[in-house]
Write a protein that holds these residues in place. Structure first.
Motif, PDB file in Angstrom:
ATOM      1  N   UNK A 286       0.809  -1.219   0.000  1.00 49.79           N
ATOM      2  CA  UNK A 286       0.000   0.000   0.000  1.00 49.79           C
ATOM      3  C   UNK A 286       0.845   1.272   0.000  1.00 49.79           C
ATOM      4  N   UNK A 287       2.121   1.143   0.389  1.00 44.95           N
ATOM      5  CA  UNK A 287       3.039   2.284   0.452  1.00 44.95           C
ATOM      6  C   UNK A 287       2.441   3.440   1.256  1.00 44.95           C
ATOM      7  N   UNK A 288       1.925   3.101   2.433  1.00 47.33           N
ATOM      8  CA  UNK A 288       1.328   4.109   3.299  1.00 47.33           C
ATOM      9  C   UNK A 288       2.396   4.983   3.941  1.00 47.33           C
ATOM     10  N   UNK A 289       2.010   6.179   4.309  1.00 48.40           N
ATOM     11  CA  UNK A 289       2.913   7.050   5.056  1.00 48.40           C
ATOM     12  C   UNK A 289       3.049   6.488   6.469  1.00 48.40           C
ATOM     13  N   UNK A 290       4.292   6.334   6.922  1.00 43.55           N
ATOM     14  CA  UNK A 290       4.557   5.745   8.228  1.00 43.55           C
ATOM     15  C   UNK A 290       5.055   6.809   9.200  1.00 43.55           C
ATOM     16  N   UNK A 291       4.918   6.512  10.468  1.00 37.63           N
ATOM     17  CA  UNK A 291       5.462   7.352  11.538  1.00 37.63           C
ATOM     18  C   UNK A 291       6.327   6.440  12.387  1.00 37.63           C
ATOM     19  N   UNK A 292       7.616   6.389  12.038  1.00 33.20           N
ATOM     20  CA  UNK A 292       8.479   5.396  12.670  1.00 33.20           C
ATOM     21  C   UNK A 292       8.070   4.008  12.206  1.00 33.20           C
ATOM     22  N   UNK A 293       7.744   3.136  13.160  1.00 32.62           N
ATOM     23  CA  UNK A 293       7.330   1.770  12.824  1.00 32.62           C
ATOM     24  C   UNK A 293       5.820   1.635  12.682  1.00 32.62           C
ATOM     25  N   UNK A 294       5.092   2.699  12.960  1.00 29.09           N
ATOM     26  CA  UNK A 294       3.635   2.624  12.948  1.00 29.09           C
ATOM     27  C   UNK A 294       3.051   3.322  11.726  1.00 29.09           C
ATOM     28  N   UNK A 295       1.794   3.020  11.438  1.00 32.83           N
ATOM     29  CA  UNK A 295       1.082   3.642  10.328  1.00 32.83           C
ATOM     30  C   UNK A 295       0.598   5.026  10.769  1.00 32.83           C
ATOM     31  N   UNK A 296       0.883   6.035   9.976  1.00 30.57           N
ATOM     32  CA  UNK A 296       0.456   7.395  10.314  1.00 30.57           C
ATOM     33  C   UNK A 296      -1.037   7.553   9.996  1.00 30.57           C
ATOM     34  N   UNK A 297      -1.785   8.094  10.944  1.00 28.28           N
ATOM     35  CA  UNK A 297      -3.213   8.352  10.740  1.00 28.28           C
ATOM     36  C   UNK A 297      -3.541   9.777  11.182  1.00 28.28           C
ATOM     37  N   UNK A 298      -4.713  10.262  10.729  1.00 28.18           N
ATOM     38  CA  UNK A 298      -5.182  11.561  11.191  1.00 28.18           C
ATOM     39  C   UNK A 298      -6.194  11.363  12.316  1.00 28.18           C
ATOM     40  N   UNK A 299      -6.873  12.425  12.736  1.00 32.86           N
ATOM     41  CA  UNK A 299      -7.767  12.327  13.884  1.00 32.86           C
ATOM     42  C   UNK A 299      -9.073  11.601  13.560  1.00 32.86           C
ATOM     43  N   UNK A 300      -9.245  11.208  12.302  1.00 28.65           N
ATOM     44  CA  UNK A 300     -10.386  10.373  11.937  1.00 28.65           C
ATOM     45  C   UNK A 300      -9.963   8.943  11.604  1.00 28.65           C
ATOM     46  N   UNK A 301      -8.705   8.623  11.915  1.00 34.04           N
ATOM     47  CA  UNK A 301      -8.134   7.282  11.709  1.00 34.04           C
ATOM     48  C   UNK A 301      -7.916   6.968  10.233  1.00 34.04           C
ATOM     49  N   UNK A 302      -7.826   7.993   9.401  1.00 33.05           N
ATOM     50  CA  UNK A 302      -7.513   7.797   7.988  1.00 33.05           C
ATOM     51  C   UNK A 302      -6.008   7.657   7.801  1.00 33.05           C
TER      52      UNK A 302
END
Length: 466
Positions: A286-302
């Motif tokens: 999916x090549x998602x944007x990551x934050x360190x080892x975790x998946x980066x999300x916004x305040x709506x969990x997107x």
């Protein structure tokens, strides 16, 4: 290959995943939940619930042992014995009831549960390997929600296996270790160290930092440190495990720049933290944007990909089941078109050590770091009648409030049963309560909760019982 289409596909049946699936189904969204192991995830099966069950076993056994000697309560009992196999059966019974309840709730709300291991093909397609026969189910979805949780950190020189175990194996021991070495003095390590010590094992804790529970401020952890001494748990701070000895009978430890020494061990618990589970199911596709080892999300969990969502441990700290549940509800409602966001003012955290530690909101140091002028006050359980009747006067409740408006920013507590105060802490912060509000609320007497009121009163300069 069989195929199925759904609106929402949830990967992971832990607290976050199953709550999201249930809420989505309640809102009329066709939902499929994929789980490769057991419903309930880490929390119900190999984490929160079984650990608290074994902590209770340790507490009860320690009490029974206490009554076999001289007790100020006048209770006399024979020397107890511990059947750990039966204790594990009891613990497993609780887990079974809860996981069975989750399965029933999913079924009642119309969630289709698919047993198998998911692999992401793309943001709209997931393939699920079912059973040992090589059967694969392809599921196409409009929305994909990641709730894959976390896993324990392995140390390079001490891989899991044999006598080296994670918290998963530590919660399923059929025999009491003679010598248990715990690597890590965070909440997982200390909870299990104390439980096994109370059940009769010799326990040594090794911590790389200079103090226990380094995520909490030192004033809170002082009482826990004293309890470790009372329980005769050996503690090595500023120390690191190098590996097992050649004969496998001990752990090699180095403290600072000192020479290496050996700790005898027939079991070694590695409890140095957890990391998001992001490997092994095709997330990289999916090549998602990551934050360190975790998946980066916004305040709506997107996530960074449209209609791909993430909740719970896979989305990073704090890795708490109740955070995952709350995010699951938010994500489901946003998918359904509701206006929701995950922006709590406080997420409570509890360490079930002896005594317990509970925190919510800002600590005094955190408030100071943000440049907020505060009033800080505490009230000791030594002045609380209910604590006296429980033989548990150790500890205190502390409040942090704005100096100008008296709005409450944070609560901290250490003592017996303070986990149950964490709900009141969260209410006060989320509802914007001031010190005057808490001070004016009528609290039941006698109760540990009176210490919450007295803490607010003391911050205002007119405590009644100290």
């Amino acid at each position: 290959m069989k195929e199925k289409t759904t609106n929402l596909l949830v990967i992971g049946g832990g607290p976050g995943g199953y709550v999201a699936a249930i809420r989505a189904a309640q809102l009329g969204i066709a939902t499929v939940l994929v789980e490769g192991d057991r419903l309930g995830g880490t929390c119900l099966n190999i984490g929160c619930i079984p650990s608290k069950a074994l902590i209770h076993v340790g507490d009860q056994y320690e009490s029974a042992t206490h009554f076999a000697g001289d007790s100020p309560l006048g209770i006399r009992a024979a020397k107890p014995s511990l059947d750990l196999v039966q204790a594990q059966r009891w613990k497993d019974g609780i887990v079974g009831k809860l996981t069975g309840g989750v399965e029933a709730l999913l079924r009642k709300n119309g969630v289709e549960v698919v047993k198998g291991w998911a692999r992401i093909v793309d943001g709209k397609t997931v393939e699920v390997a079912q059973g040992a026969g090589g059967n694969v189910l392809r599921v196409r979805c409009e929305h994909l929600l990641l709730a894959t949780g976390s896993q324990p950190v392995e140390l390079p020189g001490l891989p899991f296996g044999g006598k080296v175990m994670s918290s998963t194996e530590a919660l399923a021991q059929q025999e009491l270790p003679r010598h248990l070495v715990v690597l890590g003095a965070g909440y997982i390590g200390l909870e299990l160290a104390m439980a096994y010590r109370k059940m009769g094992a010799d326990v040594t804790v090794v911590e790389a930092a200079g103090r226990i529970l380094p995520a909490y401020d030192e004033e809170l952890t002082r009482a826990v440190h004293q309890s470790l001494k009372r329980l005769a748990i050996t503690l090595h701070l500023n120390a690191r495990a190098e590996g097992l000895t050649n004969d496998g009978e001990g752990v090699r430890v180095r403290s600072g720049h000192a020479d290496e020494f050996v700790l005898p061990a027939d079991r070694v618990l590695v409890a140095v933290g957890r990391v998001p589970r992001t490997q092994g199911f095709g997330l990289e596709s999916l090549q998602l944007e990551m934050k360190g080892r975790s998946v980066r999300i916004d305040e709506q969990c997107r996530t960074s990909m449209r209609n791909v969502w993430a909740i719970g441990d896979v989305a990073g700290e704090p890795m708490l089941a109740h955070r995952a549940m709350a995010q699951g509800e938010v994500a489901a409602e946003v998918i359904a078109g509701h206006k929701r966001r995950f922006a709590p003012m406080a997420i409570p955290a509890v360490c079930f050590t002896d005594p317990e530690v509970a925190v919510a909101g800002l600590s005094p140091d955190e408030a100071e770091a943000q440049g907020i002028a505060t009033v800080v006050s505490s009230f000791p359980f030594a002045a609380n009648g209910r604590a006296m009747t429980l033989e548990s006067t150790q500890g205190f409740v502390r409040v942090v409030a704005r100096k100008d408006t008296h709005q409450i920013l944070g609560w901290q507590a250490v003592g017996r049963g303070v986990s149950e105060l964490s709900t009141a802490f969260s209410y006060a912060i989320e509802m914007g309560a001031r010190l005057e509000d808490v001070a004016a609320i009528v609290h039941a007497h006698p109760g540990l909760g009176e210490a919450v009121q007295e803490t607010a009163l003391r911050a205002l300069g007119h405590a009644l019982h100290i």
